[in-house]
Design a protein around this motif. Structure first.
Motif, mmCIF file in Angstrom:
data_model
loop_
_atom_site.group_PDB
_atom_site.id
_atom_site.type_symbol
_atom_site.label_atom_id
_atom_site.label_comp_id
_atom_site.label_asym_id
_atom_site.label_seq_id
_atom_site.Cartn_x
_atom_site.Cartn_y
_atom_site.Cartn_z
ATOM 1 N N ALA A 83 12.098 3.337 -2.176
ATOM 2 C CA ALA A 83 11.497 3.660 -3.485
ATOM 3 C C ALA A 83 11.383 2.413 -4.360
ATOM 4 N N ILE A 84 12.457 1.575 -4.317
ATOM 5 C CA ILE A 84 12.435 0.347 -5.130
ATOM 6 C C ILE A 84 11.342 -0.601 -4.631
ATOM 7 N N SER A 85 11.237 -0.748 -3.292
ATOM 8 C CA SER A 85 10.214 -1.639 -2.745
ATOM 9 C C SER A 85 8.814 -1.125 -3.077
ATOM 10 N N GLN A 86 8.656 0.189 -3.053
ATOM 11 C CA GLN A 86 7.361 0.777 -3.391
ATOM 12 C C GLN A 86 7.010 0.486 -4.848
ATOM 13 N N GLN A 87 7.999 0.622 -5.712
ATOM 14 C CA GLN A 87 7.785 0.342 -7.123
ATOM 15 C C GLN A 87 7.482 -1.145 -7.326
ATOM 16 N N SER A 88 8.215 -2.007 -6.581
ATOM 17 C CA SER A 88 7.966 -3.453 -6.687
ATOM 18 C C SER A 88 6.542 -3.786 -6.248
ATOM 19 N N ARG A 89 6.087 -3.117 -5.226
ATOM 20 C CA ARG A 89 4.727 -3.353 -4.727
ATOM 21 C C ARG A 89 3.699 -2.975 -5.787
ATOM 22 N N PHE A 90 3.905 -1.840 -6.434
ATOM 23 C CA PHE A 90 2.976 -1.413 -7.500
ATOM 24 C C PHE A 90 2.969 -2.427 -8.643
ATOM 25 N N LEU A 91 4.200 -2.892 -8.995
ATOM 26 C CA LEU A 91 4.280 -3.872 -10.079
ATOM 27 C C LEU A 91 3.580 -5.179 -9.681
ATOM 28 N N ALA A 92 3.716 -5.598 -8.404
ATOM 29 C CA ALA A 92 3.049 -6.815 -7.945
ATOM 30 C C ALA A 92 1.537 -6.671 -7.995
ATOM 31 N N VAL A 111 0.251 -16.164 -7.748
ATOM 32 C CA VAL A 111 0.938 -16.562 -6.501
ATOM 33 C C VAL A 111 2.303 -15.877 -6.412
ATOM 34 N N VAL A 112 2.998 -15.859 -7.536
ATOM 35 C CA VAL A 112 4.317 -15.202 -7.555
ATOM 36 C C VAL A 112 4.168 -13.716 -7.279
ATOM 37 N N ALA A 113 3.124 -13.117 -7.868
ATOM 38 C CA ALA A 113 2.906 -11.675 -7.665
ATOM 39 C C ALA A 113 2.627 -11.385 -6.198
ATOM 40 N N ASP A 114 1.829 -12.271 -5.566
ATOM 41 C CA ASP A 114 1.554 -12.049 -4.124
ATOM 42 C C ASP A 114 2.825 -12.153 -3.296
ATOM 43 N N GLU A 115 3.666 -13.123 -3.640
ATOM 44 C CA GLU A 115 4.921 -13.260 -2.896
ATOM 45 C C GLU A 115 5.809 -12.024 -3.082
ATOM 46 N N VAL A 116 5.840 -11.538 -4.329
ATOM 47 C CA VAL A 116 6.639 -10.315 -4.578
ATOM 48 C C VAL A 116 6.080 -9.145 -3.801
ATOM 49 N N LYS A 117 4.739 -9.050 -3.760
ATOM 50 C CA LYS A 117 4.107 -7.949 -3.016
ATOM 51 C C LYS A 117 4.450 -8.035 -1.535
ATOM 52 N N GLU A 118 4.355 -9.301 -0.971
ATOM 53 C CA GLU A 118 4.675 -9.481 0.450
ATOM 54 C C GLU A 118 6.139 -9.118 0.731
ATOM 55 N N LEU A 119 7.037 -9.564 -0.179
ATOM 56 C CA LEU A 119 8.455 -9.246 -0.008
ATOM 57 C C LEU A 119 8.681 -7.741 -0.089
ATOM 58 N N ASP A 121 6.539 -5.445 0.739
ATOM 59 C CA ASP A 121 6.028 -4.849 1.987
ATOM 60 C C ASP A 121 7.061 -5.007 3.115
ATOM 61 N N ARG A 122 7.640 -6.223 3.243
ATOM 62 C CA ARG A 122 8.630 -6.423 4.302
ATOM 63 C C ARG A 122 9.865 -5.542 4.087
ATOM 64 N N THR A 123 10.262 -5.410 2.803
ATOM 65 C CA THR A 123 11.419 -4.562 2.503
ATOM 66 C C THR A 123 11.126 -3.112 2.864
ATOM 67 N N ALA A 124 9.921 -2.672 2.549
ATOM 68 C CA ALA A 124 9.552 -1.281 2.863
ATOM 69 C C ALA A 124 9.534 -1.059 4.364
ATOM 70 N N GLN A 125 8.986 -2.094 5.122
ATOM 71 C CA GLN A 125 8.952 -1.955 6.586
ATOM 72 C C GLN A 125 10.377 -1.921 7.157
ATOM 73 N N ALA A 126 11.261 -2.801 6.654
ATOM 74 C CA ALA A 126 12.651 -2.806 7.111
ATOM 75 C C ALA A 126 13.336 -1.477 6.799
ATOM 76 N N ALA A 127 13.040 -0.953 5.617
ATOM 77 C CA ALA A 127 13.625 0.337 5.242
ATOM 78 C C ALA A 127 13.153 1.432 6.172
ATOM 79 N N ARG A 128 11.859 1.384 6.560
ATOM 80 C CA ARG A 128 11.340 2.397 7.483
ATOM 81 C C ARG A 128 11.997 2.271 8.863
#
Length: 381
Positions: A83-92, A111-119, A121-128
């Motif tokens: 849920a946190i990673s999903q929220q972070s992705r929306f914010l990015a 650039v920072v927003a893209d990095e946060v979005k990528e992070l 996404d990886r967090t969400a994939q790891a969580a899955r």
């Protein structure tokens, strides 16, 4: 009286067999009691082991249940991360949009927003991935829980069965103890009965041989007694212990003034011995003293040898094969009457022997009467 003595012997033998059988039964039951005791101890140990296994299975079940609970907690935590990673992705995404509107000023922020979005996404994939693994663990854990529950149920049934078996074995052991006690008492009673019957048989035999001997002595007295004559006759003598033979020249043995015929023909009547057996049964023998050594030789008898002839000429020496004094001759030579067991024509007999004396009191032979101890019918001994 002969029949009573024989029957007493048969009864004594039967009593001994009953006593021996009872003793053997008591010994066998004692062994059975020991075996049941071992089984009872083994069953008790098996029951204890089964109970320990049930407790261990329950402990495993509890640990697996705790593991399942822990995995469920991890699942909740993973969902929170998702849920946190999903929220972070929306914010990015929102930050990227705003950075694009800002133009060159927002390029670094983009650039920072893209990095946060990528992070995110990886967090969400790891969580899955973690959620999938936890789900698999929970599925296997559930299977393990079901298996352990089945094992626990089986072990519980085994423990109950062991308890039932242990109770049954204990009841059997108690019952066997009672049986052993009863059989031991019965064996003791049989032994006492056997002893009493043996004493009765002994008494009957003693009564019989004493009466038979009294009859023989009375008949001899009625015939005029016994004495040695002037004539002499050769007789082949065989030692019944060693089997050695020799020729002896013996004075005539006069019964009622007439020489006693030393015939081995069972068809020819024998003076005195045949008359005694007709009156009291059993067997009867007249012995004559051999030379001066104290040995005695049969000169008239109802004893038959294996060839079916009267056992005339067989002799008893003063010593047995082992060199010890012959108890029969020891008693007779001492002026006593021997009463007891003796071997007659290779068979066990209960016997009585007494000295045969002339008018001057000199020992010239002996009288014998007897009854077979094996209680088998025969032709006298």
């Amino acid at each position: 009286m002969e029949d009573a003595a024989r029957q007493a012997g048969v009864l004594a033998q039967a009593s001994r067999e009953v006593s021996d059988t009872s003793a053997e039964a008591a010994a066998s039951l004692a062994e059975l009691r020991a075996a049941i005791g071992d089984i009872s101890a083994s069953t008790g140990r098996a029951s204890a082991v089964a109970e320990e296994a049930v407790q261990d299975a329950r402990a495993v079940d509890e640990r697996i249940a705790a593991l399942q609970t822990a995995s469920e907690s991890i699942t909740q935590f993973v969902r929170l991360i998702s849920a946190i990673s999903q929220q972070s992705r929306f914010l990015a995404l929102n930050a990227s949009v705003e950075a694009a509107r800002a133009g060159d000023l927002g390029r670094g922020f983009a650039v920072v927003a893209d990095e946060v979005k990528e992070l995110a996404d990886r967090t969400a994939q790891a969580a899955r991935d973690i959620d999938a693994q936890i789900t698999a663990v929970q599925r296997e854990t559930q299977h393990a829980v079901e298996a352990v529950q089945r094992i626990t149920g089986t072990l519980g049934s085994i423990a109950e069965a062991q308890d039932t078996i242990a109770a049954a074995v204990e009841q059997q052991r108690a019952a066997t103890d009672r049986v052993v006690e009863n059989v031991e008492r019965a064996a003791g009673g049989s032994a006492r009965i056997s002893e009493a019957v043996g004493q009765l048989a002994e008494s009957q035999r003693v009564v019989y041989v004493r009466r038979a001997l009294a009859v023989a002595e009375q008949q001899l007295a009625d015939l005029g007694g016994a004495r040695l004559g002037a004539g002499r006759t050769r007789l082949t003598v065989r030692d019944q212990t060693t089997g050695a033979t020799r020729t002896a020249e013996l004075p005539d043995l006069l019964v009622g003034g007439r020489p006693l015929e030393r015939s081995d023909d069972p068809r020819r009547a024998a003076v005195l011995v045949d008359d005694v057996v007709r009156e009291v049964g059993g067997s009867c023998t007249v012995f004559q003293r051999l030379d001066g050594d104290g040995g005695m030789v049969r000169v008239a008898t109802t004893v038959l040898n294996p060839a079916g002839r009267r056992n005339v000429g067989t002799a008893i020496g003063r010593t047995n094969a082992d060199g010890r004094p012959n108890p029969v001759l020891a008693a007779v030579l001492a002026g006593e009457t021997y009463t007891g067991a003796a071997t007659v024509a290779d068979r066990p007999y209960f016997t009585a022997y007494t000295g045969l004396r002339d008018d001057a009191g000199a020992l010239i032979g002996m009288l014998y009467v007897g009854l077979p101890l094996d209680a088998m019918p025969g032709t006298g001994a």
